[in-house]
Design a protein around this motif. Sequence first.
Motif, PDB file in Angstrom:
ATOM      1  N   VAL A   1       0.838  -1.208   0.000  1.00 58.83           N
ATOM      2  CA  VAL A   1       0.000   0.000   0.000  1.00 58.83           C
ATOM      3  C   VAL A   1       0.872   1.256   0.000  1.00 58.83           C
ATOM      4  O   VAL A   1       0.632   2.187  -0.779  1.00 58.83           O
ATOM      5  CB  VAL A   1      -0.982  -0.009   1.194  1.00 58.83           C
TER       6      VAL A   1
ATOM      7  N   SER B   1       0.422   3.319  -3.312  1.00 62.11           N
ATOM      8  CA  SER B   1      -0.443   4.487  -3.119  1.00 62.11           C
ATOM      9  C   SER B   1       0.317   5.781  -2.876  1.00 62.11           C
ATOM     10  O   SER B   1      -0.111   6.839  -3.319  1.00 62.11           O
ATOM     11  CB  SER B   1      -1.395   4.248  -1.948  1.00 62.11           C
TER      12      SER B   1
ATOM     13  N   GLU C   1      -7.134   5.428   2.720  1.00 56.64           N
ATOM     14  CA  GLU C   1      -5.836   4.745   2.618  1.00 56.64           C
ATOM     15  C   GLU C   1      -4.978   5.056   3.845  1.00 56.64           C
ATOM     16  O   GLU C   1      -4.308   4.162   4.379  1.00 56.64           O
ATOM     17  CB  GLU C   1      -5.129   5.186   1.328  1.00 56.64           C
TER      18      GLU C   1
END
Length: 144
Positions: A19, A23, A125
Amino acid sequence: MSTAAAVVTALTFVWLGMVVAISFLEAPLKFRAPGVTRPIGLGIGRLVFRALNAAELVWAVAILVAVILGSWPGAAIPTATGVAVAALVVQLIAVRPALTKRSDAVLAGHDGPRSSAHLVYVGVEVIKVAALIWLGAAVLVSAT
């Protein structure tokens, strides 16, 4: 360290690393690369995030199973797991469709007003990253 704790620890930190790498590094940087137009960047992003989200689903299910089967002191590990999985579900069910709709419009040549869905996705997120850090740390602490 129990088998369940080892599985949760490994999958949590793999998930967290993916992630953070995708991201917060790949996604914003791809638009700075020479020759990458907005449509190309969006196309790459859609493929990358589709793959990431598929992997995240696998990790989330495996972590859930290990947490359910394991024995944990207190509520921190189940709670952190729930927060991380809930954040992923919100992204997939509530936010991704809006992002897909917006990227479809941009790829079709429509340049309307910007969508706030991207900011919502990033906010969720951040929550997911915090939950994964909490989960990984809680499992490591419980194993000592």
